[in-house]
Design an enzyme around this catalytic site. Sequence first.
Site, mmCIF file in Angstrom:
data_model
loop_
_atom_site.group_PDB
_atom_site.id
_atom_site.type_symbol
_atom_site.label_atom_id
_atom_site.label_comp_id
_atom_site.label_asym_id
_atom_site.label_seq_id
_atom_site.Cartn_x
_atom_site.Cartn_y
_atom_site.Cartn_z
ATOM 1 N N TRP A 1 15.907 55.502 33.866
ATOM 2 C CA TRP A 1 16.255 54.763 32.653
ATOM 3 C C TRP A 1 15.429 53.489 32.513
ATOM 4 O O TRP A 1 14.983 53.150 31.415
ATOM 5 C CB TRP A 1 17.751 54.436 32.659
ATOM 6 C CG TRP A 1 18.597 55.591 32.211
ATOM 7 C CD1 TRP A 1 18.287 56.917 32.291
ATOM 8 C CD2 TRP A 1 19.879 55.522 31.605
ATOM 9 N NE1 TRP A 1 19.301 57.675 31.790
ATOM 10 C CE2 TRP A 1 20.301 56.848 31.366
ATOM 11 C CE3 TRP A 1 20.730 54.473 31.275
ATOM 12 C CZ2 TRP A 1 21.534 57.154 30.780
ATOM 13 C CZ3 TRP A 1 21.961 54.769 30.696
ATOM 14 C CH2 TRP A 1 22.359 56.088 30.443
ATOM 15 N N ASP B 1 20.784 47.963 41.612
ATOM 16 C CA ASP B 1 21.396 49.116 42.270
ATOM 17 C C ASP B 1 21.637 48.786 43.728
ATOM 18 O O ASP B 1 20.877 48.029 44.341
ATOM 19 C CB ASP B 1 20.514 50.359 42.149
ATOM 20 C CG ASP B 1 21.303 51.650 42.328
ATOM 21 O OD1 ASP B 1 21.943 51.824 43.390
ATOM 22 O OD2 ASP B 1 21.283 52.497 41.427
ATOM 23 N N LYS C 1 27.595 56.147 31.041
ATOM 24 C CA LYS C 1 28.035 57.493 31.404
ATOM 25 C C LYS C 1 29.498 57.447 31.826
ATOM 26 O O LYS C 1 29.887 56.638 32.660
ATOM 27 C CB LYS C 1 27.183 58.043 32.549
ATOM 28 C CG LYS C 1 27.678 59.407 33.055
ATOM 29 C CD LYS C 1 26.637 60.123 33.891
ATOM 30 C CE LYS C 1 26.368 59.420 35.213
ATOM 31 N NZ LYS C 1 25.326 60.118 35.991
#
Length: 209
Positions: free
Chosen positions: A65, A83, A164
């Site tokens: 992404w 992350d 998501k």
Amino acid sequence: MANKKHKASSQRWLDEHFDDEYVKKAQRLGLRSRAVFKLEEINIKDRLIKPGMKVVDLGAAPGGWSEYAVKVVGDKGQVVACDILPMDAIVGVDFLEGDFREEEVLDALLTRINGKNIDVVMSDMAANMTGNESADSARSMYLVELALDMCSQVLKPNGAFVVKVFQGAGFEDYMKATRAVFKAVKTRKPESSRARSREVYLVATGYKG
């Protein structure tokens, strides 16, 4: 018994993964993951990310992404990614490795963002699945709630959010919570999302601030 089911499910996922047309396409194009096609499809339809924008990518690794976003925003834009897993560098992406649930990491992330000036928060985060449906659902909902909370800290008024979400327990409540702080919320199921998967993407626009 549950462990056997989990192993069978994992093997089925591996078989599908290596036979997947989008996996093959990503490999052929030298992209980091098939997930890029999901964001690309969403962005073509909803025009969330535009040149010059500032974007935050949560759960960024392996970088699909971020890789797409930095191409769209260009030199005048900004992509800040985070992350818990390591990620190979991407030119133009400011990556922070760490768990933003930890205060030190969150502070470092917010310092890089420097105020509520982000145009788009995006999250493709997913919990590691154990095979226990109720536990997996709770872990997944916790992550998307964290992503929504991040919006309150960094999004500018009328900003956008794409996340998501797995349909199941807590999904409707999450939709309500998202609608409470955004003017419009749509559900998307990209063609590159596996049909059998319960994943959908919420596209929220017009952050109320």
